[in-house]
Design a protein around this motif. Structure first.
Motif, mmCIF file in Angstrom:
data_model
loop_
_atom_site.group_PDB
_atom_site.id
_atom_site.type_symbol
_atom_site.label_atom_id
_atom_site.label_comp_id
_atom_site.label_asym_id
_atom_site.label_seq_id
_atom_site.Cartn_x
_atom_site.Cartn_y
_atom_site.Cartn_z
ATOM 1 N N SER A 208 0.817 -1.223 0.000
ATOM 2 C CA SER A 208 0.000 0.000 0.000
ATOM 3 C C SER A 208 0.844 1.264 0.000
ATOM 4 O O SER A 208 0.351 2.339 -0.353
ATOM 5 C CB SER A 208 -0.929 0.005 1.221
ATOM 6 O OG SER A 208 -0.218 0.306 2.411
ATOM 7 N N SER A 212 2.801 6.281 -2.566
ATOM 8 C CA SER A 212 2.328 7.249 -1.571
ATOM 9 C C SER A 212 3.425 8.271 -1.282
ATOM 10 O O SER A 212 4.607 7.959 -1.320
ATOM 11 C CB SER A 212 1.929 6.535 -0.276
ATOM 12 O OG SER A 212 3.027 5.858 0.288
ATOM 13 N N PRO A 215 3.905 11.199 4.645
ATOM 14 C CA PRO A 215 2.693 11.044 5.451
ATOM 15 C C PRO A 215 2.167 12.371 5.978
ATOM 16 O O PRO A 215 2.870 13.377 5.992
ATOM 17 C CB PRO A 215 3.162 10.143 6.601
ATOM 18 C CG PRO A 215 4.627 10.353 6.678
ATOM 19 C CD PRO A 215 5.078 10.625 5.278
ATOM 20 N N ASN A 220 -6.644 14.744 5.160
ATOM 21 C CA ASN A 220 -6.614 13.900 6.359
ATOM 22 C C ASN A 220 -5.477 14.261 7.318
ATOM 23 O O ASN A 220 -5.301 13.587 8.342
ATOM 24 C CB ASN A 220 -6.479 12.423 5.970
ATOM 25 C CG ASN A 220 -7.767 11.860 5.413
ATOM 26 O OD1 ASN A 220 -8.848 12.137 5.926
ATOM 27 N ND2 ASN A 220 -7.658 11.087 4.346
ATOM 28 N N LYS A 221 -4.720 15.299 7.002
ATOM 29 C CA LYS A 221 -3.572 15.659 7.825
ATOM 30 C C LYS A 221 -3.923 15.873 9.293
ATOM 31 O O LYS A 221 -3.240 15.346 10.181
ATOM 32 C CB LYS A 221 -2.898 16.915 7.255
ATOM 33 C CG LYS A 221 -1.692 17.389 8.062
ATOM 34 C CD LYS A 221 -1.049 18.608 7.428
ATOM 35 C CE LYS A 221 0.134 19.101 8.260
ATOM 36 N NZ LYS A 221 0.789 20.278 7.627
ATOM 37 N N ILE A 224 -4.630 12.425 10.937
ATOM 38 C CA ILE A 224 -3.413 11.607 11.014
ATOM 39 C C ILE A 224 -2.502 12.110 12.127
ATOM 40 O O ILE A 224 -1.997 11.328 12.939
ATOM 41 C CB ILE A 224 -2.677 11.621 9.654
ATOM 42 C CG1 ILE A 224 -3.524 10.930 8.582
ATOM 43 C CG2 ILE A 224 -1.321 10.937 9.771
ATOM 44 C CD1 ILE A 224 -3.018 11.152 7.170
ATOM 45 N N TYR A 270 -4.808 -1.329 9.376
ATOM 46 C CA TYR A 270 -4.913 -1.002 7.947
ATOM 47 C C TYR A 270 -5.761 -2.053 7.233
ATOM 48 O O TYR A 270 -6.516 -1.731 6.304
ATOM 49 C CB TYR A 270 -3.531 -0.917 7.300
ATOM 50 C CG TYR A 270 -3.628 -0.715 5.804
ATOM 51 C CD1 TYR A 270 -3.965 0.520 5.279
ATOM 52 C CD2 TYR A 270 -3.445 -1.789 4.938
ATOM 53 C CE1 TYR A 270 -4.103 0.693 3.916
ATOM 54 C CE2 TYR A 270 -3.582 -1.619 3.567
ATOM 55 C CZ TYR A 270 -3.913 -0.380 3.068
ATOM 56 O OH TYR A 270 -4.070 -0.217 1.715
ATOM 57 N N GLU A 280 -8.529 4.689 4.541
ATOM 58 C CA GLU A 280 -7.322 3.895 4.304
ATOM 59 C C GLU A 280 -6.056 4.740 4.461
ATOM 60 O O GLU A 280 -5.057 4.293 5.018
ATOM 61 C CB GLU A 280 -7.371 3.253 2.917
ATOM 62 C CG GLU A 280 -8.450 2.183 2.784
ATOM 63 C CD GLU A 280 -8.435 1.518 1.423
ATOM 64 O OE1 GLU A 280 -7.352 1.092 0.978
ATOM 65 O OE2 GLU A 280 -9.502 1.449 0.786
ATOM 66 N N GLN A 281 -6.075 5.974 3.938
ATOM 67 C CA GLN A 281 -4.901 6.841 4.081
ATOM 68 C C GLN A 281 -4.645 7.149 5.554
ATOM 69 O O GLN A 281 -3.502 7.131 6.016
ATOM 70 C CB GLN A 281 -5.088 8.149 3.314
ATOM 71 C CG GLN A 281 -3.863 9.064 3.417
ATOM 72 C CD GLN A 281 -4.170 10.511 3.068
ATOM 73 O OE1 GLN A 281 -5.324 10.885 2.916
ATOM 74 N NE2 GLN A 281 -3.126 11.326 2.952
ATOM 75 N N ARG A 284 -3.111 3.960 7.151
ATOM 76 C CA ARG A 284 -1.752 3.668 6.675
ATOM 77 C C ARG A 284 -0.736 4.672 7.225
ATOM 78 O O ARG A 284 0.307 4.284 7.765
ATOM 79 C CB ARG A 284 -1.732 3.705 5.144
ATOM 80 C CG ARG A 284 -0.349 3.449 4.547
ATOM 81 C CD ARG A 284 -0.378 3.453 3.028
ATOM 82 N NE ARG A 284 -0.807 4.724 2.477
ATOM 83 C CZ ARG A 284 -1.954 4.920 1.839
ATOM 84 N NH1 ARG A 284 -2.797 3.927 1.665
ATOM 85 N NH2 ARG A 284 -2.275 6.099 1.356
ATOM 86 N N GLU A 285 -1.046 5.956 7.144
ATOM 87 C CA GLU A 285 -0.065 6.961 7.522
ATOM 88 C C GLU A 285 0.013 7.159 9.027
ATOM 89 O O GLU A 285 1.087 7.468 9.564
ATOM 90 C CB GLU A 285 -0.376 8.269 6.795
ATOM 91 C CG GLU A 285 -0.270 8.097 5.282
ATOM 92 C CD GLU A 285 -0.448 9.381 4.503
ATOM 93 O OE1 GLU A 285 -0.569 10.456 5.129
ATOM 94 O OE2 GLU A 285 -0.460 9.307 3.257
#
Length: 306
Positions: A208, A212, A215, A220-221, A224, A270, A280-281, A284-285
């Motif tokens: 994944s 990319s 991060p 979505n910052k 995250i 994830y 998902e982002q 993952r991040e």
């Protein structure tokens, strides 16, 4: 310190293999989807069942687990509150709350427990708590959210009984509670299948990462950054405060709960996000950041409390 570095090195190597496989296209375009489906629907439920079927459920009543559960709830609650205020949606809030509080107690927690804490069994309480309580609850929320408009009431009430992960956890816990021992001819195939879980999760995570960027970028910052900060800073601080100030833990017992709380978010989160095609982002991040930040955090904790 050796346990921290060893655990992270193993995980990083397998993720790197997945990343290289993804870049080369060695497993085809659907590799991540297949590995995620294998982990979610088959391998991880088998791993959960075999782990819990032989577990001592009495360990979930320990003071150490009460500290871990409280720190988990505190970190998740902060994310949920912020998510509700900012209107992030049920799926994103659920995945973010998990990334803020659900520790990697299995493939990373066990080697760290061996090398840093001196006893692998010390991660058993949090493993049981996450597998019996947190996982079925979170996946039920995701199931209901995905089918919110068309699911009947009776199906809502029985949602945990149809989710493979929840079935694996709850059936394993039921076997342990009954005192029944699963015959080896029946247990060994499940153990063999369950052994695929961690490699499949880590390889899918590595795949994944192909393509990319850095991060914590994009819309979505904030989510995250918040989840990674809660996981690597707030949760261990809450565990330290509760352990020392409320439960009067000290020495090895206090080190245990703080180290456990400082473990990064589990990679299988994830898998949940990918299976339900939500956030998902974020998953993952957030996992990537919490894993990176937890290295210095765990080293510092071991030096201060060890």
């Amino acid at each position: 310190m050796q346990g921290v570095l060893t655990g992270f090195a193993v995980i990083a190597f397998v993720i790197a293999v997945g990343y290289l496989l993804g870049r080369r296209g060695s497993l085809g375009d659907d590799a991540r989807t297949v590995l995620t489906g294998l982990a979610f629907g088959v391998a991880t439920p088998a791993l959960l069942f075999t782990t819990l079927a032989g577990a001592d459920l009495s360990v979930i009543l320990s003071e150490r687990l009460m500290v871990t559960a409280a720190a988990t709830a505190a970190a998740a609650s902060v994310f949920v509150t912020v998510g509700l205020l900012r209107g992030w949606g049920t799926g994103k809030i659920t995945i973010g709350a998990l990334c803020s509080s659900y520790v990697n107690a299995g493939n990373l927690g066990i080697p760290i427990a061996v090398y840093v804490l001196g006893d692998a069994s010390l991660v058993a309480p949090v493993l049981l708590f996450q597998q019996i309580v947190v996982t079925p609850l979170a996946l039920t929320v995701l199931d209901l959210h995905r089918n919110a408009e068309r699911i009947a009431l009776w199906r809502r009430l029985t949602t945990p009984l149809r989710n493979p992960m929840a079935i694996g956890s709850l059936s394993g816990a039921a076997v342990a509670a009954s005192g029944w021992t699963v015959p080896p001819p029946a247990l060994e195939p499940l153990t063999l299948i369950g052994n695929m879980s961690v490699p499949a999760v880590l390889l899918a995570f590595g795949i994944s990462l192909r393509g990319s960027g850095l991060p914590a970028r994009g819309e979505n910052k904030p989510a995250i950054a918040l989840s990674a900060a809660l996981k690597t800073t707030a949760q261990p601080l809450v565990a330290w405060g509760l352990g020392a100030g409320v439960f009067h833990l000290h020495g090895a017992a206090l080190l245990d709960v703080v180290v456990t709380a400082a473990l990064p978010a589990a990679q299988n989160l994830y898998t949940y996000a990918a299976h339900y095609r939500v956030a998902e982002q974020l998953a993952r991040e957030s996992i990537l950041l919490s894993t990176a930040f937890s290295v210095p955090a765990l080293i510092a904790i071991a030096a201060l409390l060890g």
